[in-house]
Scaffold this motif. Structure first.
Motif, short mmCIF file in Angstrom:
data_model
loop_
_atom_site.label_atom_id
_atom_site.label_comp_id
_atom_site.label_asym_id
_atom_site.label_seq_id
_atom_site.Cartn_x
_atom_site.Cartn_y
_atom_site.Cartn_z
N CYS A 45 35.08 51.25 37.36
CA CYS A 45 36.48 51.24 37.80
C CYS A 45 37.13 52.54 37.34
O CYS A 45 36.94 52.96 36.20
CB CYS A 45 37.19 50.04 37.18
SG CYS A 45 38.97 50.00 37.48
N GLY A 55 32.57 42.01 38.07
CA GLY A 55 33.84 41.49 38.55
C GLY A 55 33.67 40.29 39.47
O GLY A 55 32.55 39.84 39.74
N HIS A 58 35.63 38.38 46.10
CA HIS A 58 36.41 37.44 46.91
C HIS A 58 36.70 38.11 48.24
O HIS A 58 37.23 39.22 48.27
CB HIS A 58 37.70 37.02 46.19
CG HIS A 58 38.45 38.16 45.57
ND1 HIS A 58 39.52 38.77 46.17
CD2 HIS A 58 38.25 38.83 44.40
CE1 HIS A 58 39.96 39.74 45.40
NE2 HIS A 58 39.21 39.80 44.31
N THR A 63 37.35 42.24 42.04
CA THR A 63 38.34 42.42 41.00
C THR A 63 37.65 42.87 39.73
O THR A 63 36.70 42.24 39.27
CB THR A 63 39.11 41.09 40.74
OG1 THR A 63 39.79 40.72 41.94
CG2 THR A 63 40.11 41.25 39.62
N CYS A 64 38.13 43.97 39.17
CA CYS A 64 37.56 44.52 37.93
C CYS A 64 37.72 43.51 36.80
O CYS A 64 38.79 42.92 36.64
CB CYS A 64 38.26 45.83 37.57
SG CYS A 64 37.66 46.56 36.03
N PRO A 65 36.66 43.30 36.00
CA PRO A 65 36.73 42.31 34.94
C PRO A 65 37.60 42.72 33.75
O PRO A 65 37.97 41.87 32.94
CB PRO A 65 35.28 42.13 34.51
CG PRO A 65 34.64 43.44 34.84
CD PRO A 65 35.34 43.93 36.08
N HIS A 67 40.79 44.73 33.76
CA HIS A 67 42.25 44.70 33.91
C HIS A 67 42.70 44.20 35.28
O HIS A 67 43.82 44.46 35.69
CB HIS A 67 42.82 46.10 33.65
CG HIS A 67 42.56 46.57 32.26
ND1 HIS A 67 41.54 47.45 31.97
CD2 HIS A 67 43.14 46.27 31.08
CE1 HIS A 67 41.51 47.68 30.66
NE2 HIS A 67 42.47 46.97 30.10
N ASN A 68 41.81 43.52 35.99
CA ASN A 68 42.15 42.85 37.26
C ASN A 68 42.55 43.78 38.39
O ASN A 68 43.23 43.35 39.32
CB ASN A 68 43.22 41.78 37.05
CG ASN A 68 42.73 40.68 36.16
OD1 ASN A 68 41.57 40.27 36.24
ND2 ASN A 68 43.59 40.18 35.29
N TRP A 69 42.16 45.03 38.36
CA TRP A 69 42.38 45.89 39.52
C TRP A 69 41.47 45.39 40.64
O TRP A 69 40.33 44.99 40.40
CB TRP A 69 42.06 47.34 39.20
CG TRP A 69 43.14 48.05 38.44
CD1 TRP A 69 44.00 47.52 37.51
CD2 TRP A 69 43.46 49.43 38.52
NE1 TRP A 69 44.82 48.48 37.02
CE2 TRP A 69 44.52 49.68 37.62
CE3 TRP A 69 42.95 50.49 39.25
CZ2 TRP A 69 45.08 50.93 37.44
CZ3 TRP A 69 43.51 51.75 39.07
CH2 TRP A 69 44.56 51.96 38.19
N VAL A 70 41.97 45.43 41.87
CA VAL A 70 41.23 44.92 43.02
C VAL A 70 40.86 46.09 43.94
O VAL A 70 41.72 46.92 44.27
CB VAL A 70 42.07 43.88 43.80
CG1 VAL A 70 41.32 43.38 45.02
CG2 VAL A 70 42.45 42.72 42.88
N ASP A 82 47.91 48.87 42.54
CA ASP A 82 46.98 49.75 41.84
C ASP A 82 46.65 50.97 42.70
O ASP A 82 46.64 50.91 43.92
CB ASP A 82 45.69 49.00 41.49
CG ASP A 82 45.97 47.77 40.65
OD1 ASP A 82 46.86 47.84 39.79
OD2 ASP A 82 45.33 46.73 40.87
#
Length: 112
Positions: A45, A55, A58, A63-65, A67-70, A82
């Motif tokens: 990421c 991650g 979906h 989704t990055c594990p 900080h939840n960036w998609v 982001d």
């Protein structure tokens, strides 16, 4: 003529999951969606270097594990608020095997 590298059996990558595959041209994260499409991206990421292969997949996103960036599996672009992107590489499935286009991998290695 396009040069493809055989990297894995499709069944070795779980549905809605990923695996990091090692090639002679470097490591790439290979993702498999619920619709059985396959996508290849850089594994890190751009935000904090989180391992995207770990991650959550979906739809056509991961989704990055950390900080939840998609990120879009199709374009590598960050989604939502982001900003950033990861490199994507042409991937296909043939006879149950995942293939990556070698020319794109070579370009990545040369750029690093």
């Amino acid at each position: 003529m396009t040069d493809w590298i055989d990297v894995s059996a499709l069944e070795d990558v779980p549905v809605r999951g990923a695996r990091v595959v090692k090639t002679a041209l470097g490591c790439v994260a290979v993702f498999r969606t619920g619709a059985d499409t396959v996508h290849a991206l850089d594994n890190a990421c751009p935000h904090k270097g989180g391992p995207l292969a770990e991650g959550i997949v979906h739809g056509t996103s991961v989704t990055c594990p950390l900080h939840n960036w998609v990120f879009s599996l199709e374009t590598g672009e960050a989604q939502g608020a982001d900003e950033g992107r990861v490199n994507t590489y042409p991937a296909r499935v043939e006879d149950g095997r995942i293939l990556l286009e070698a020319a794109f991998l070579r370009a990545r290695v040369a750029a690093e």
